[in-house]
Design an enzyme around this catalytic site. Structure first.
Site, PDB file in Angstrom:
ATOM      1  N   ASP A  48       0.863  -1.185   0.000  1.00 50.96           N
ATOM      2  CA  ASP A  48       0.000   0.000   0.000  1.00 50.96           C
ATOM      3  C   ASP A  48       0.899   1.236   0.000  1.00 50.96           C
ATOM      4  O   ASP A  48       2.128   1.123   0.009  1.00 50.96           O
ATOM      5  CB  ASP A  48      -0.989  -0.037   1.167  1.00 50.96           C
ATOM      6  CG  ASP A  48      -0.299  -0.027   2.522  1.00 50.96           C
ATOM      7  OD1 ASP A  48       0.948   0.121   2.559  1.00 50.96           O
ATOM      8  OD2 ASP A  48      -0.978  -0.178   3.545  1.00 50.96           O
TER       9      ASP A  48
ATOM     10  N   ASP B  48      -7.975  -7.703   0.115  1.00 52.33           N
ATOM     11  CA  ASP B  48      -7.066  -7.947   1.232  1.00 52.33           C
ATOM     12  C   ASP B  48      -7.818  -7.589   2.495  1.00 52.33           C
ATOM     13  O   ASP B  48      -8.699  -6.731   2.462  1.00 52.33           O
ATOM     14  CB  ASP B  48      -5.819  -7.058   1.144  1.00 52.33           C
ATOM     15  CG  ASP B  48      -6.085  -5.669   1.689  1.00 52.33           C
ATOM     16  OD1 ASP B  48      -5.784  -5.424   2.874  1.00 52.33           O
ATOM     17  OD2 ASP B  48      -6.628  -4.830   0.949  1.00 52.33           O
TER      18      ASP B  48
ATOM     19  N   GLY C 107      -0.398   5.775   3.100  1.00 51.74           N
ATOM     20  CA  GLY C 107      -1.319   6.863   3.425  1.00 51.74           C
ATOM     21  C   GLY C 107      -2.367   6.479   4.459  1.00 51.74           C
ATOM     22  O   GLY C 107      -2.627   7.228   5.398  1.00 51.74           O
TER      23      GLY C 107
ATOM     24  N   HIS D   5      -5.995 -22.339   9.816  1.00 52.50           N
ATOM     25  CA  HIS D   5      -7.369 -22.686   9.422  1.00 52.50           C
ATOM     26  C   HIS D   5      -8.076 -21.515   8.731  1.00 52.50           C
ATOM     27  O   HIS D   5      -8.692 -21.688   7.683  1.00 52.50           O
ATOM     28  CB  HIS D   5      -8.193 -23.160  10.626  1.00 52.50           C
ATOM     29  CG  HIS D   5      -9.641 -23.268  10.297  1.00 52.50           C
ATOM     30  ND1 HIS D   5     -10.179 -24.360   9.652  1.00 52.50           N
ATOM     31  CD2 HIS D   5     -10.649 -22.372  10.437  1.00 52.50           C
ATOM     32  CE1 HIS D   5     -11.463 -24.131   9.414  1.00 52.50           C
ATOM     33  NE2 HIS D   5     -11.772 -22.935   9.883  1.00 52.50           N
TER      34      HIS D   5
ATOM     35  N   CYS E 228      -7.493 -28.798  11.030  1.00 47.71           N
ATOM     36  CA  CYS E 228      -8.692 -29.636  11.113  1.00 47.71           C
ATOM     37  C   CYS E 228      -8.381 -31.118  10.933  1.00 47.71           C
ATOM     38  O   CYS E 228      -9.092 -31.977  11.432  1.00 47.71           O
ATOM     39  CB  CYS E 228      -9.729 -29.184  10.088  1.00 47.71           C
ATOM     40  SG  CYS E 228     -10.434 -27.571  10.493  1.00 47.71           S
TER      41      CYS E 228
ATOM     42  N   CYS F 128     -13.158 -29.558   6.422  1.00 51.18           N
ATOM     43  CA  CYS F 128     -11.984 -28.757   6.070  1.00 51.18           C
ATOM     44  C   CYS F 128     -10.755 -29.655   6.036  1.00 51.18           C
ATOM     45  O   CYS F 128     -10.549 -30.489   6.919  1.00 51.18           O
ATOM     46  CB  CYS F 128     -11.801 -27.637   7.097  1.00 51.18           C
ATOM     47  SG  CYS F 128     -10.333 -26.644   6.818  1.00 51.18           S
TER      48      CYS F 128
ATOM     49  N   GLY G  56     -11.344   3.702   0.468  1.00 46.58           N
ATOM     50  CA  GLY G  56     -12.262   4.472   1.297  1.00 46.58           C
ATOM     51  C   GLY G  56     -13.530   3.739   1.685  1.00 46.58           C
ATOM     52  O   GLY G  56     -14.492   4.352   2.138  1.00 46.58           O
TER      53      GLY G  56
ATOM     54  N   CYS H  70      -7.580 -28.559   6.070  1.00 47.93           N
ATOM     55  CA  CYS H  70      -6.380 -27.858   6.532  1.00 47.93           C
ATOM     56  C   CYS H  70      -5.642 -28.694   7.591  1.00 47.93           C
ATOM     57  O   CYS H  70      -6.219 -29.604   8.183  1.00 47.93           O
ATOM     58  CB  CYS H  70      -6.717 -26.464   7.058  1.00 47.93           C
ATOM     59  SG  CYS H  70      -7.225 -26.394   8.786  1.00 47.93           S
TER      60      CYS H  70
HETATM   61 ZN   LIG Z   1      -9.484 -26.192   8.899  1.00 43.86          ZN
END
Ligand SMILES: [Zn+2]
Length: 371
Positions: free
Chosen positions: A96, A268, A99, A337, A311, A306, A218, A308
């Site tokens: 960024d 983001d 600012g 996660h 999990c 999930c 903004g 991941c």
């Molecule tokens: Zn997970």
């Protein structure tokens, strides 16, 4: 007129109504869109290593110019080979302009057409940020995508004030383009608060310049989901099709699917990482607050569907224990996660746009995250 940057290219792959699937190419690799960029404020995405980020499916991260300018300083980072080398992340980085933090975190002393004068949140030292300086810092960092310095107005602000800020943002946008020396991509930022005609004017002004992408700034400053979507409805038709559109600092799963439906390509937000450290997990069944007593003896993972690392290996009871004991691993596992959830959601969004069933996914997410 400044030349459009040669190291950056954007291709549209497919569309479903206004939702777009695409891909952009940078010096550090290609990125499929719509994309979510984890936030690495201090040259680190908190609680996870670059290796873990890659494994979770992150392809591009965001870093904050203000923080790195204050500490350790862009010259030091440049002398160590630039931000990619410094933090050992070899994928694309968007920075960024600095600012937003000068407005929100530092003590803003004065704003003129020349730039921003503020005092550091770390030691109170005085600094002056101009559009040219913001580009110089980002080029020293070695960003793949740089953002123009813009004036972020608070919500609510008077029409008169927002009008002046749109004018200043346009002026700074042209100065940013003229200040670019290297081959980093540069995105312009549309401002205009919640005033549709000012947004349209800013959209036309920024789009008419040779930016590689267009950001909408903004928003997510307290106006709420519905007003944010109203602003997108009035702004998006005035943005070019052939460049990526980035909605800065957004958002919740519902914000994301609704913005994708309106043609946004990039996001983001600190939500998945910050909420993880506060013990809040996102799942396809809704939010989980791990500290709740109901999870004390719960042998199940946060989300059985999930895949991941968290999990696949850990129970809610264990995550709750880590959180209550303030163990670092609790933040690490929760961040893994939550980032997996966000990045998987983006992957599902991209595939659904390709298969023309994005609208179905959008409805599902809105049902689960309807607040
Ligand atoms: Zn997970």
């Amino acid at each position: 007129m400044a030349m459009q940057c040669s190291s950056f290219k954007f291709d549209l792959v497919s569309t479903e109504d206004h939702a777009r699937r695409g891909e952009f190419h940078t010096r550090h690799g290609s990125v499929e869109t719509p994309v979510f960029m984890p936030v690495g404020t201090q040259a680190t995405v908190k609680a996870v290593s670059p290796d873990m980020l890659k494994g979770l499916g992150a392809r591009i991260i965001l870093s904050n110019t203000y923080h790195l300018h204050m500490r350790p300083g862009e010259k030091l980072i440049a002398s160590l080979g630039g931000l990619h080398t410094f933090m050992a992340w070899n994928g694309p980085i968007l920075t960024d302009s600095g600012g937003y933090q000068a407005f929100s975190l530092a003590k803003l002393m004065k704003i003129t057409d020349e730039g921003l004068e503020f005092s550091s949140h770390l030691d109170g030292s005085r600094h002056f940020l101009t559009p040219e300086k913001a580009i110089e810092i980002q080029e020293d960092l070695g960003a793949d995508i740089m953002m123009c310095l813009d004036e972020c107005v608070a919500y609510p602000s008077t029409r008169e004030y927002v009008n002046a800020s749109v004018q200043r943002t346009g002026l700074w946008a042209r100065r940013s383009l003229a200040a670019r020396r290297g081959s980093s991509a540069l995105f312009g930022i549309v401002q205009g608060g919640v005033y549709p005609d000012l947004r349209v004017r800013s959209a036309h002004e920024i789009s008419s310049e040779a930016f590689d992408g267009i950001a909408i700034g903004g928003l997510s400053v307290g106006e709420g989901h519905d007003l944010m979507m109203d602003v997108l409805d009035s702004t998006m038709p005035h943005l070019p099709q052939d460049r990526p559109r980035y909605l800065m600092g957004v958002g919740t799963p519902k914000d994301i699917v609704e913005a994708v439906a309106r043609g946004i390509d990039m996001f983001d937000c600190v939500l998945p990482t910050r909420n993880a450290r506060n013990g809040m997990l996102f799942t396809r069944k809704g939010r989980i607050t791990v500290k709740q007593a109901r999870y004390r003896q719960d042998p199940n993972p946060p989300d059985e569907d999930c895949r991941c690392y968290t999990c696949r290996n850990f129970s809610l009871a264990y995550l709750r224990h880590l959180y209550m004991s303030r163990e670092i691993l609790g933040s690490v596992l929760s961040t893994i996660h939550n980032l997996y959830f966000y990045l998987e959601l983006m992957s599902d969004i991209r595939h659904s746009i390709g298969e023309k069933n994005f609208d179905e996914l959008r409805k599902q997410i809105k049902e689960i995250y309807n607040d």
